[in-house]
Design a protein around this motif. Structure first.
Motif, short mmCIF file in Angstrom:
data_model
loop_
_atom_site.label_atom_id
_atom_site.label_comp_id
_atom_site.label_asym_id
_atom_site.label_seq_id
_atom_site.Cartn_x
_atom_site.Cartn_y
_atom_site.Cartn_z
N UNK A 90 8.68 -2.69 9.34
CA UNK A 90 8.49 -1.21 9.66
C UNK A 90 10.48 -0.46 9.03
N UNK A 91 11.60 -2.08 8.63
CA UNK A 91 12.70 -1.37 7.84
C UNK A 91 12.82 -1.68 6.13
N UNK A 92 12.21 -1.03 5.39
CA UNK A 92 12.29 -1.30 3.85
C UNK A 92 13.11 -0.11 3.17
N UNK A 93 14.15 -0.70 2.13
CA UNK A 93 14.79 0.33 1.21
C UNK A 93 13.94 -0.09 0.01
N UNK A 94 13.96 1.27 -0.85
CA UNK A 94 13.31 1.39 -2.35
C UNK A 94 14.28 2.18 -3.28
N UNK A 95 13.55 1.32 -4.74
CA UNK A 95 14.16 2.69 -5.13
C UNK A 95 13.33 2.46 -7.11
N UNK A 96 12.95 3.46 -6.07
CA UNK A 96 11.28 3.73 -7.97
C UNK A 96 11.79 4.23 -9.60
N UNK A 97 11.34 4.26 -9.93
CA UNK A 97 11.18 5.00 -11.68
C UNK A 97 9.95 5.16 -11.96
N UNK A 98 10.12 6.64 -12.44
CA UNK A 98 8.26 6.77 -12.79
C UNK A 98 8.68 6.71 -14.17
N UNK A 102 -1.85 15.51 -23.00
CA UNK A 102 -3.19 16.05 -24.58
C UNK A 102 -3.53 15.32 -24.32
N UNK A 103 -4.95 14.97 -25.14
CA UNK A 103 -5.31 14.56 -25.59
C UNK A 103 -6.07 12.76 -24.78
N UNK A 104 -5.37 13.28 -23.73
CA UNK A 104 -5.90 11.97 -22.40
C UNK A 104 -5.07 10.87 -22.73
N UNK A 105 -4.03 10.82 -23.82
CA UNK A 105 -3.38 9.75 -24.17
C UNK A 105 -2.62 9.81 -23.26
N UNK A 106 -2.01 9.80 -22.86
CA UNK A 106 -0.88 9.68 -20.97
C UNK A 106 -0.93 8.35 -20.06
N UNK A 107 -0.27 7.98 -19.90
CA UNK A 107 0.17 6.33 -18.35
C UNK A 107 0.65 7.25 -17.81
N UNK A 108 0.94 6.46 -16.42
CA UNK A 108 1.87 6.69 -15.43
C UNK A 108 2.51 5.50 -15.05
N UNK A 109 4.06 4.94 -15.56
CA UNK A 109 3.97 3.23 -14.91
C UNK A 109 5.31 3.36 -14.26
N UNK A 110 5.42 2.98 -12.78
CA UNK A 110 5.84 3.02 -12.03
C UNK A 110 6.97 1.48 -11.31
N UNK A 111 7.70 1.25 -11.84
CA UNK A 111 8.47 0.00 -12.24
C UNK A 111 9.87 0.75 -10.64
N UNK A 112 9.90 -1.00 -9.52
CA UNK A 112 10.36 0.04 -8.26
C UNK A 112 10.88 -2.00 -7.86
N UNK A 113 12.22 -1.54 -6.83
CA UNK A 113 12.89 -2.87 -6.32
C UNK A 113 12.40 -2.15 -4.99
N UNK A 114 12.32 -3.38 -3.99
CA UNK A 114 12.28 -3.08 -2.16
C UNK A 114 13.17 -3.79 -2.17
#
Length: 246
Positions: free
Chosen positions: A22-30, A54-66
Motif C-alpha cells: 500500500x505504501x512504499x518509496x522507490x529510488x531507481x537508476x538505469x 547498434x549491433x544489438x550490443x547493449x542491455x539495460x540494468x536497473x539498480x533500485x532501493x525500496x
C-alpha cells in the motif's frame, strides 16, 4: 462461481494472494551496459537479455532501493539488481522490445527475515539478509552491506517532477527469478505517485562483496542513463509460475 484464492503460510502467518503493497518509496537508476557481459551474469537463469543499440550490443540494468512501509510483508528495505530480459522464447531486439521486456531479479538483499522467507518461498526471489544505512537529506543515499562486506552505495540528486497524468497510470509488469534450479515469472501491478526523473543524477560506489564484483564486470560504476524516485508505490504481486527448470 466462487473464485479460488491461493494462500501461503510463512513463519506462522497466512498470506492471501495477491500480496499487497500500500505504501512504499522507490529510488531507481538505469544503466546501459554491455549485453554480452549482462548475459554472462544471468546465463544460469536460462533467460536472454533484451538487446538494443547498434549491433544489438547493449542491455539495460536497473539498480533500485525500496523502502516498504505498509505491506502484507511488513516494513523493510530492499535493494535490487535487475536485468531487462525478453519473455521466454523471444529473441526480440531493439527499443520496442525493451519497452515490453521484463526484469530479471539477480540480486535482492533485504533487512527483515519474514520478507526474506516469503520472497524465496512464494516467488523464488534471491533474497539474502543485509544491513542498510540510509542517508536522508537533499541528496538521498544508501549503503548495503552483506555478511559485513560493503556491496553497493548510491546517492541520488533531486529529480524533476513528472505530471501525474503521465506517471500515475496503472502498470502491469513481469519480474523473473531463478532459485534452486527453477526459473519463475511473477506478474505485478503498480501505480506510482510523486514521480521525479533526472538524466544521470546518481553516484554509484561499489564495495568488496562479490555482488560488487559482478556489477564491476558490467562496466559499473558509470553515468546512469536516468534516475528516478517515487514518493509512493501501490502494487500487488500474484503467485509465480514456473517458466523453466534446470
Amino acid at each position: 462461481m466462487t473464485q479460488v484464492t491461493s494462500q501461503h503460510t510463512i513463519a506462522g502467518t497466512v498470506l492471501t494472494m495477491p500480496v499487497r503493497v500500500r505504501t512504499a518509496h522507490q529510488h531507481t537508476a538505469m544503466f546501459v551496459v554491455d549485453a554480452d557481459a549482462a548475459q554472462r551474469m544471468i546465463d544460469y537463469s536460462g533467460l536472454r537479455v533484451c538487446r538494443f543499440g547498434r549491433g544489438h550490443r547493449k542491455a539495460m540494468v536497473v539498480l533500485m532501493l525500496m523502502r516498504y512501509e505498509d505491506t502484507d510483508l511488513g516494513q523493510y528495505y530492499e535493494y535490487g539488481t535487475n536485468v531487462m530480459v525478453n519473455p521466454p522464447g523471444s529473441n526480440a531486439t531493439g527499443m520496442k522490445a525493451l519497452q515490453s521486456a521484463g526484469a530479471f531479479v539477480h540480486h535482492l538483499p533485504v533487512d527483515q527475515s519474514f520478507t526474506l522467507e516469503a520472497g524465496r518461498t512464494i516467488w523464488g526471489y534471491p533474497k539474502v539478509m543485509a544491513d542498510f544505512t540510509i542517508r536522508n537529506g537533499r541528496h538521498f543515499g544508501f549503503d548495503v552491506s552483506i555478511d559485513g562486506l560493503h556491496a553497493v552505495s548510491m546517492d541520488f540528486a533531486p529529480g524533476i517532477p513528472v505530471p501525474a497524468a503521465f506517471a500515475s497510470k496503472p502498470q502491469v509488469h513481469s519480474t523473473y527469478s531463478h532459485l534452486d534450479g527453477v526459473t519463475r515469472e511473477t506478474e505485478g501491478r503498480m501505480v506510482l505517485s510523486g514521480v521525479r526523473y533526472r538524466p544521470g543524477g546518481v553516484s554509484l560506489r561499489l564495495g568488496e562483496h562479490p555482488y560488487a564484483a559482478e556489477l564491476s564486470a558490467l562496466g559499473l560504476p558509470k553515468r546512469a542513463l536516468v534516475s528516478s524516485s517515487a514518493a509512493n508505490v501501490d502494487m500487488t504481486f500474484a503467485d509465480s509460475r514456473t517458466v523453466g527448470e534446470a
